[in-house]
Design an enzyme around this catalytic site. Structure first.
Site, mmCIF file in Angstrom:
data_model
loop_
_atom_site.group_PDB
_atom_site.id
_atom_site.type_symbol
_atom_site.label_atom_id
_atom_site.label_comp_id
_atom_site.label_asym_id
_atom_site.label_seq_id
_atom_site.Cartn_x
_atom_site.Cartn_y
_atom_site.Cartn_z
ATOM 1 C CE LYS A 140 -3.227 2.457 3.010
ATOM 2 N NZ LYS A 140 -4.373 2.548 2.100
ATOM 3 C CE LYS A 149 -18.447 -5.378 -2.692
ATOM 4 N NZ LYS A 149 -19.535 -5.027 -1.811
ATOM 5 C CD GLU A 178 -20.895 7.464 7.176
ATOM 6 O OE1 GLU A 178 -19.991 6.629 7.075
ATOM 7 O OE2 GLU A 178 -21.946 7.413 6.504
ATOM 8 N NE ARG A 233 -8.601 4.047 -1.040
ATOM 9 C CZ ARG A 233 -8.254 5.178 -0.450
ATOM 10 N NH1 ARG A 233 -8.035 5.210 0.838
ATOM 11 N NH2 ARG A 233 -8.122 6.282 -1.149
ATOM 12 C CG HIS A 279 -13.974 3.337 -6.393
ATOM 13 N ND1 HIS A 279 -15.307 3.313 -6.094
ATOM 14 C CD2 HIS A 279 -13.387 2.460 -5.549
ATOM 15 C CE1 HIS A 279 -15.512 2.445 -5.120
ATOM 16 N NE2 HIS A 279 -14.363 1.923 -4.769
HETATM 17 C C1 MET Z 1 -19.489 1.072 0.787
HETATM 18 S S1 MET Z 1 -20.969 1.922 1.068
HETATM 19 C C2 MET Z 1 -20.495 3.287 2.024
HETATM 20 C C3 MET Z 1 -21.639 3.896 2.756
HETATM 21 C C4 MET Z 1 -21.277 4.799 3.882
HETATM 22 N N1 MET Z 1 -22.444 5.400 4.439
HETATM 23 C C5 MET Z 1 -20.311 5.871 3.405
HETATM 24 O O1 MET Z 1 -20.747 6.859 2.953
HETATM 25 O O2 MET Z 1 -19.134 5.744 3.479
#
Ligand code: MET
Ligand SMILES: [Zn+2]
Length: 809
Positions: free
Chosen positions: A25, A118, A508, A539, A718
């Site tokens: 990484k 995936k 978050e 990652r 991404h």
């Molecule tokens: C891999 S889905 C990710 C959803 C999560 N709520 C985010 O915004 O990171």
């Protein structure tokens, strides 16, 4: 065939390539950042591979018997196979070497990358080959040979590993411009020719064995029916193994992740020298006939490459003995021991871990086996296979003792949790009808057409990561940490208001990872410090270990979400991770059914949902990005899985009032097979990855009659590329031609935590502007039809103009 080296009795199908200290990484990311040139990257690669070989020898694999698989890849093993055969789409023309390699993986300033999805039922993501009738296919890359030769120079005879030709094409998508109904498998002969050329070079370099991975042969979840894939494999391997095909290594063909029994006769008849079967996911096959396996070694994958529990050695030894009987009665030349899959799905070494609770620490060290411990299990079982079970009697006895202790350990069975799951009824999984909810939510939220939102996370700045790490180490006290996170939440809320998004998120910042965060707060989980597993490219994630019964000691997300809502009059969306995704991205226990684990997590989440609702949260998103990932590869097991998976989501979410809007989010999979289940979740709004696959999912959803809110992602997160307003408006317009406008939401493909602020801000501004542009076009389109201008709903305004309320923009 030129070699006579027998197949080694102990091997693994692959080993983690990220490095014990995530050296890969660091090197790859330094290269991308311009801090490490191509030579530096090659040196880092060589050091890592060399260290891996030496480690595997230390653990008991052989230096010169081809038992060490070379499964290194700088980014992805499928990308390496694409490079091997030179199947590079036209849009990448003009690039070469590592620039081409990483442009395929990540795009660059002017070109979009390959799609990513995936790998079978795992959380590893591969790059999807794009193959059309005119894609160039011939051997153009010697990397696999160079790696073998370099290792030989270090004194190690490795076993080069390639994604097999059938799997490569079965996973490919038809390139743009290919005729309708055309399948990449039509190019099998040319791909086989390229592989033959590669095998000839490997033979010349002295490789006694090569491994070709063919997991496609166990899957019912691919566009081509499994029977046809097995037929194709029969043809491909007859040519690859043909006696007149010139020098080549002996071939091991593997069938990991599922039941390879159906492919066994075709592979054996083709004349390959060794065939691997995943005996964790499937039973020992019937003997195929007296001479059916002549000249073939059967390789039993009895050590689980997908999970981190120490093997039940007695059970594994039983399976191997049964496999040996099948081998002997079919004239096989031998039986060998391996892992069920590559070990790329598990962390390196339990010795790198310690848990603060001393009881749990001792217990987990006994109960767990990471990659290095699994190599030990393989070599133990191989000793038992060679010298008889008595030779490993003490290891077997210890394994039995550990399993018995684990069953009795505190926390493994919590009677109150079991009783609550047992008392769940259908009513607990059902909300009132959607029309009632839709009206109540419209009144409460008052959103415009094409409401804009994000998927939850905002960029995780270095500063935030440092604060979280310092807090975890105890260097930052709770109060200081809380004020740091609150400041970040306030910043993110202000930014979203300024940009003009309609439904906000708190961003978050307190979460290291969307599953681990909950695992840290629920009872029944342990998290690791160094248990990194590659997810895609550079990652990595650290899956949590789900070892006991799950329940929620106290509210988790409520304070952050409530704080965010206190700062704005716009609706803030509460963010949770769903039961299936928590299971998929953890290492779940296997001593009770997954359906029961799912309901335990669902009830813990249901408590959190209720507390969020009581705190005034108007919108709650429960992410299920892994819903498709856990779909079993065998069609016969789909219905059971989908029933418990959907049931768990509903148990988590169905307790809310009609005016509380439930969202879900799905990403990075093909969704065609699970549309019923997506509808069955009964979420009010579903955001779904779509930008990278150019909105392919929408016609399927529309045809399915999906009537609730849909947010097809318009920004592929991404890549750092910033799409223009026009590009985004084009995608929204395309969506609006397929799905009624009143159902459509506008959002990125996924969360933004891996992005940086410059591209995030720029793109979100463009996204909001694009939504406004399309709203105006809709307004204008509606105004051109005076008979309908009374209606405020554009798609309703156009009903009768085009079917299903779609709109031409
Ligand atoms: C891999 S889905 C990710 C959803 C999560 N709520 C985010 O915004 O990171
Ligand atoms: Zn996502």
């Amino acid at each position: 065939m030129t070699t006579t080296t027998p197949f080694p009795t102990a091997t693994i199908l692959g080993y983690p390539r990220i490095g014990r200290g995530r050296e890969l990484k660091r090197a790859v990311e330094a290269h991308w950042a311009g801090r490490l040139d191509a030579d530096g990257l090659r040196t880092a690669e060589a050091e890592l591979r060399h260290a891996t070989h030496e480690r595997l020898i230390e653990l008991g694999l052989g230096r010169d018997d081809a038992s060490i698989p070379e499964t290194f890849a700088l980014y992805d093993q499928v990308l390496d196979a694409i490079s091997l055969i030179g199947a590079v789409p036209q849009r990448f023309a003009g690039r070469e070497g590592l620039d081409l390699h990483f442009a395929l993986a990540r795009g660059d300033a002017t070109v979009a990358p390959l799609e990513m999805t995936k790998w079978f039922d795992t959380n590893y993501h591969y790059l999807v080959p794009e193959i059309g009738p005119d894609t160039p296919i011939r051997l153009t890359d010697r990397t696999v040979v160079d790696r073998f030769a370099q290792a030989l120079g270090w004194g190690v005879t490795t076993r080069p590993v390639l994604v097999g030709p059938v799997t490569l094409l079965a996973l490919a998508k038809a390139a743009d411009g290919a005729p309708a109904g055309w399948s990449p498998l039509e190019r099998l002969d040319e791909v086989v020719a390229a592989y033959r050329a590669a095998l000839a070079l490997l033979a010349e370099a002295g490789a006694p064995w090569a491994q070709l991975d063919e997991p496609a042969l166990v899957s019912d979840n691919l566009p081509t029916p499994r029977g046809l894939l097995i037929e194709a494999a029969g043809r491909a391997y007859r040519r690859l193994a043909a006696p007149d095909a010139g020098p080549r290594p002996a071939l091991l063909v593997t069938t990991p992740y599922g039941d390879g029994a159906a492919a066994l006769p075709a592979l054996a008849a083709a004349g390959v020298e060794a065939i691997h079967l995943d005996l964790v996911r499937a039973g020992v096959p019937e003997a195929p006939g007296p001479r059916a396996l002549a000249g073939t070694t059967l390789v039993g994958g009895v050590v689980d490459g997908r999970n981190i529990w120490a093997a039940d050695l007695a059970e594994a030894a039983d399976r191997l003995e049964a496999l040996r009987r099948v081998a002997e009665s079919s004239g096989a030349s031998g039986t060998a021991v391996a892992t069920s899959t590559s070990l790329q799905h598990v962390p390196h070494d339990t010795a790198l871990e310690h848990w603060d609770d001393p009881v749990l620490d001792t217990a987990l060290h006994d109960w767990l086996a990471f990659a290095d411990q699994k190599v030990g299990e393989v070599t133990t079982l191989a000793r038992g296979l060679r010298a008889g079970r008595s030779a490993i009697a003490s290891e077997i006895a210890r394994s039995q003792k550990v399993l018995a202790e684990r069953a009795e350990a505190p926390g493994v069975c919590v009677p109150a949790v079991r009783a609550r799951v047992a008392s769940l009824t259908e009513a607990d999984r059902a909300r009132v009808g959607y029309p009632v909810r839709e009206a109540a939510q419209a009144r409460r939220l008052g959103l415009p057409n094409l409401p804009t939102t994000t998927i939850g996370s905002f960029p995780q700045t270095a500063d935030i990561r440092r604060a979280r790490a310092a807090h975890a180490r105890g260097e930052l006290d709770d109060a200081a940490y809380e004020s740091r996170i609150k400041a970040e939440v306030a910043r993110v809320i202000a930014l979203q208001e300024e940009i003009g998004l309609d439904v906000l998120v708190h961003g978050e910042p307190e979460r290291n990872d969307m599953v681990q965060y909950f695992a840290e707060q629920f009872a029944g989980f342990a998290v690791t410090r160094e248990g990194w597993v590659q997810s895609y490219g550079s990652r990595c994630t650290r899956p949590s270990i789900l070892w006991g019964d799950v329940w929620r000691p106290e509210p988790i997300t409520v304070p952050w979400t409530a704080y965010a809502q206190s700062l704005t009059s716009r609706p803030v969306k509460g963010m949770l991770t769903g039961p299936v995704t928590i299971i998929a991205w953890s290492f779940p226990r296997e001593d009770i059914p997954l359906s029961e684990v799912g309901d335990q997590i669902a009830l813990a989440l249901r408590d959190e949902v209720a507390d969020l609702e009581d705190a005034g949260t108007p919108v709650i998103q429960v992410d299920e990005p892994a819903l498709r990932e856990l779909l079993p590869l065998e069609a016969s097991r789909h219905a059971d899985y989908l029933a418990w998976a959907v049931g768990a989501f509903r148990a988590a979410t169905a307790g809310v009032r009609p005016e509380t809007q439930i969202h879900t989010h799905l990403c990075y999979s093909e969704f065609g097979q699970i549309l019923d289940a997506i509808a069955g979740l009964d979420a009010d709004v579903t955001s779904i990855e779509a930008a990278r696959s150019r909105m392919e999912v929408l016609p399927e959803l529309a045809a399915h009659g999906f009537a609730r809110g849909i947010g097809p992602g318009v920004w592929d997160i991404h890549s750092p590329r910033v799409p223009s307003v026009e590009e985004l408006a084009g995608l929204i317009g395309a969506a609006a031609r397929t799905v009624p406008v009143h159902q459509l939401w506008v959002n990125p493909d996924c969360g933004l935590k891996t992005r940086a602020y410059p591209e995030t801000e720029a793109t979100l501004r463009n996204l909001v502007q694009a939504a406004r542009t399309v709203r105006e076009r809709i307004g204008a389109a509606a105004a051109r039809r005076p008979a309908f201008t009374q209606s405020h709903d554009a798609d309703q305004a156009l009903t009768g103009v085009r079917p299903a309320g779609s709109i031409d923009l």
